[in-house]
Every structure is written in C-alpha cells, then in structure tokens.
Design a protein around this motif. Structure first.
Motif, short mmCIF file in Angstrom:
data_model
loop_
_atom_site.label_atom_id
_atom_site.label_comp_id
_atom_site.label_asym_id
_atom_site.label_seq_id
_atom_site.Cartn_x
_atom_site.Cartn_y
_atom_site.Cartn_z
N GLY A 1 0.84 -1.19 -0.02
CA GLY A 1 0.02 -0.01 0.10
C GLY A 1 0.71 1.20 0.07
O GLY A 1 2.00 1.18 0.02
N ASP B 1 -9.84 -0.61 4.02
CA ASP B 1 -8.72 0.27 3.61
C ASP B 1 -9.18 1.75 3.93
O ASP B 1 -10.34 2.19 3.18
CB ASP B 1 -8.33 0.07 1.98
N TYR C 1 -4.17 0.33 5.00
CA TYR C 1 -4.70 -0.57 3.91
C TYR C 1 -4.64 -1.98 4.37
O TYR C 1 -3.82 -2.81 3.91
CB TYR C 1 -3.94 -0.52 2.78
#
Ligand code: ZN
Length: 251
Positions: free
Chosen positions: A153, A184, A211
């Motif tokens: 992420g 997320d 995330y």
C-alpha cells in the motif's frame, strides 16, 4: 528461561549476567478487524521467540499487558493504566529483581503509546540504580526496513491495525482476525501540524489506519522475523557484555 514457570530456588541459582526481558503491550481497540490484545500478543510472541533462541541468556517475564492507552479510551473495551501506574508497574518488576542481584533489564514494547512512559520509567530507574543496565525498544524499530520493503500500500510504515500490523496478526494469531471486516481507510496517522497530540477518535473513523486488505501472513512473517533477529542480536550483546565506542568493555 521463563520466569513464570520457575521456582524461586531456580531463579536464585541463575547467572546474573542474564538479561531480564520484559514485554510491554496493551489491551486496546485495533479497528473493527483485530482483537484488543493485538499489541500484547505481538510483543509477547517476539519476546518468546528470542527466549527460545537464547534460553540461557534470557529471563523472560510475563507481558505487562495493561498499557498506556488513554488515547484509545473512546473505543469500547480499551483498558488503560494512567501514566503513573504504567511507569510504577514496569519499575516494580525491576525493583523486585534488583535486590536479588539482577542487573540487566531490557523492555520490548508492542504499543507505541508505551514508548515515552517506558523511557521515563527507565531513566528514573537509572537515576536511582546507576549500576543497572536498562534499555527499551519497540519490536517495530527492528522491522521498519523490512516492513517498507514488503508492504504494497501507499503507507509503508508500521502503524495501527494497518497493513503491517494486520499482517503480523495473520501470521501469529490468524483465528482472531475478522477477515470479513478488513478495510482500507487510507488514513495516515500523520498530523497536519507536526507534534500535534490527538486521540484516536479524532484521527480515525473506526480506530484503524492504512490498508488492511493488503495484509498477508507472509508479510507478517517477514516483519516478525526481522523483529526477532534484531532483538536476539541486541539481547545477546547485552548478555555477553558490550562497550560504548572508544570506551573500555562493560559486562
Ligand atoms: Zn497495535
């Protein structure tokens, strides 16, 4: 050596060069998907692994689970010690063993909110007991580089209930992760003004950052192994005796 499983005579007979390893954790909200005991379970697992590799050099205490978590109290279930109680609790462990000749104490922490009180507790202990060797570290301090490498992420830091911490949970206690609730939120934990002090209900929607859907047990294993490797190295050096650069060795 695991303190809680020993008898007092076995403790009395220990080599005082051993390092008393004290994990500190928390029981606090970790978003909709991770259990309240996440930080205690991670810190305890890292410390147990280090004890497993260095059984003769480590005297492992139980995890001090009641953390300094007041900034999470807006979320139900969080239990927090006051700063004073947390500091006294950690110091009490050291004060109990010090009269029996134990001289080396190292704290491995699993909860960011404990970092400052751990430092304060040990600085004050060092003032009263200058001969003791004391130190503290977060498991995450050893894992930063590996976490940045394995995370996918946009936030490549170990935060709270995020991709990294959820990965650790999937590696260490997968049955406790609510996989259907991974989310997320993309929140970063970085305040708009550096140094701002905020509570978690002010800076998150559901108590989490990052995330979490990108988490995996494989990433968790890599982050965990880096923490265990780093702490094993440092504890071994503490047990062996070390020296400050340019100064004679200490034991
Ligand atoms: Zn945590």
């Amino acid at each position: 050596m695991i303190l809680s499983r020993m008898t007092w005579r076995e403790v009395e007979d220990l080599d005082r060069a051993c390092v008393v390893l004290i994990p500190t954790g928390a029981l606090e909200q970790h978003g909709p998907h991770l259990p309240l005991f996440t930080d205690s379970l991670i810190a305890g697992a890292v410390a147990e692994a280090v004890e497993h590799y260095l059984p003769a050099e480590v005297l492992l205490t139980p995890t001090l689970w009641l953390g300094a978590s007041a900034h999470h109290l807006a979320f139900a279930g969080t239990l927090s010690a006051s700063f004073e109680a947390f500091i006294r609790s950690l110091q009490s462990v050291i004060e109990s063993l010090e009269p029996h000749g134990f001289e080396k104490f190292f704290v491995v922490n699993g909860h960011g909110g404990n970092t400052e009180p751990n430092g304060l507790a040990l600085r004050e202990i060092k003032t009263r007991f200058p001969n003791l060797t004391v130190g503290h570290v977060g498991y995450f301090d050893y894992s930063r580089a590996v976490a940045a490498e394995v995370m996918e992420g946009p936030i490549r830091e170990i935060r709270h209930a995020c991709e990294a911490e959820t990965s650790l949970a999937l590696h260490l206690f997968p049955d406790l992760v609510r996989r259907d609730l991974l989310r997320d939120d993309g929140l970063t934990a970085n305040p708009p003004i550096a140094g701002l002090v905020a509570t978690f209900d002010e800076v998150t929607e559901e108590g989490s950052f990052g995330y979490a859907t990108l988490a995996s047990a494989e990433k968790g294993k890599a982050i965990f192994d880096a923490a265990v490797d780093g702490l094993t190295r440092d504890v071994a050096a503490l047990a062996r005796g070390f020296q400050f650069e340019g100064l004679p060795p200490r034991d």
